[in-house]
Design a protein around this motif. Structure first.
Motif, PDB file in Angstrom:
ATOM      1  N   SER A 155       6.134  -4.964 -12.293  1.00  0.00           N
ATOM      2  CA  SER A 155       4.923  -4.402 -11.703  1.00  0.00           C
ATOM      3  C   SER A 155       3.709  -4.908 -12.471  1.00  0.00           C
TER       4      SER A 155
ATOM      5  N   ASP B 277       0.806  -1.223   0.000  1.00  0.00           N
ATOM      6  CA  ASP B 277       0.000   0.000   0.000  1.00  0.00           C
ATOM      7  C   ASP B 277       0.838   1.271   0.000  1.00  0.00           C
ATOM      8  N   LYS B 278       2.058   1.216   0.523  1.00  0.00           N
ATOM      9  CA  LYS B 278       2.884   2.414   0.640  1.00  0.00           C
ATOM     10  C   LYS B 278       3.680   2.727  -0.633  1.00  0.00           C
ATOM     11  N   ASP B 279       3.547   1.868  -1.663  1.00  0.00           N
ATOM     12  CA  ASP B 279       4.178   2.164  -2.947  1.00  0.00           C
ATOM     13  C   ASP B 279       3.364   3.225  -3.672  1.00  0.00           C
ATOM     14  N   ALA B 280       4.049   4.031  -4.470  1.00  0.00           N
ATOM     15  CA  ALA B 280       3.381   4.975  -5.355  1.00  0.00           C
ATOM     16  C   ALA B 280       3.232   4.299  -6.717  1.00  0.00           C
ATOM     17  N   GLN B 281       2.349   4.789  -7.534  1.00  0.00           N
ATOM     18  CA  GLN B 281       2.157   4.228  -8.870  1.00  0.00           C
ATOM     19  C   GLN B 281       3.489   4.236  -9.614  1.00  0.00           C
TER      20      GLN B 281
ATOM     21  N   MET C 154       6.377   3.124  -8.616  1.00  0.00           N
ATOM     22  CA  MET C 154       7.556   3.357  -7.786  1.00  0.00           C
ATOM     23  C   MET C 154       7.499   2.517  -6.515  1.00  0.00           C
ATOM     24  N   SER C 155       8.599   1.837  -6.220  1.00  0.00           N
ATOM     25  CA  SER C 155       8.694   1.031  -5.010  1.00  0.00           C
ATOM     26  C   SER C 155       9.175   1.871  -3.838  1.00  0.00           C
ATOM     27  N   ASN C 156       8.524   1.703  -2.706  1.00  0.00           N
ATOM     28  CA  ASN C 156       8.957   2.333  -1.459  1.00  0.00           C
ATOM     29  C   ASN C 156       9.403   1.293  -0.444  1.00  0.00           C
TER      30      ASN C 156
ATOM     31  N   GLN D 254       1.679  -1.344 -10.027  1.00  0.00           N
ATOM     32  CA  GLN D 254       1.990  -1.730  -8.644  1.00  0.00           C
ATOM     33  C   GLN D 254       3.185  -2.687  -8.634  1.00  0.00           C
TER      34      GLN D 254
END
Length: 121
Positions: A89, A44-48, A50-52, A93
């Motif tokens: 992705s 859930d903490k990933d941005a479209q 982009m991996s966080n 995601q």
């Protein structure tokens, strides 16, 4: 395919490598898995696009690695991680495995800390 050109032999790849993802039916419905049948997850903490999930997070949640020759196709894309590596992705995601899943079909990462979920087609 090989072609001789002025005494040189060149090798061409006819196909880029496709996403190593498949759809599997689990007790939780249809999910995405890697080629070995291991469940894939989204964060859930990933941005479209982009991996966080980096450092220790990526140790616990290994990214589904994309090789240098892999090419995005359809719903499957490739994101560049903070360390420069590439990751598959699905619909933007980033996709991950879970270190505690031990066998194909395990889904123990679903719901971890309420931010990890099974990737669904």
């Amino acid at each position: 395919m090989k072609k001789a050109l002025l005494g040189l032999t060149l090798t061409f790849s006819l196909h880029a490598l496709a996403a190593p993802v498949q759809v599997a039916n689990s007790q939780d419905g249809d999910i995405l898995t890697n080629e070995a049948g291991m469940s894939l997850y989204v964060f859930d903490k990933d941005a479209q696009g982009m991996s966080n999930c980096n450092d220790q997070c990526a140790v616990n949640w290994p990214p589904l690695a994309a090789g240098a020759d892999d090419q995005a196709e359809g719903d499957y894309g490739i994101v560049t991680r903070a360390d420069g590596s590439r990751q598959w992705s699905y619909q933007g995601q980033p996709l991950y495995l879970w270190v505690k899943d031990q066998a194909a079909g395990d889904t123990t990462g679903d719901g971890v800390k309420e931010v990890w979920h099974l990737a669904r087609p």
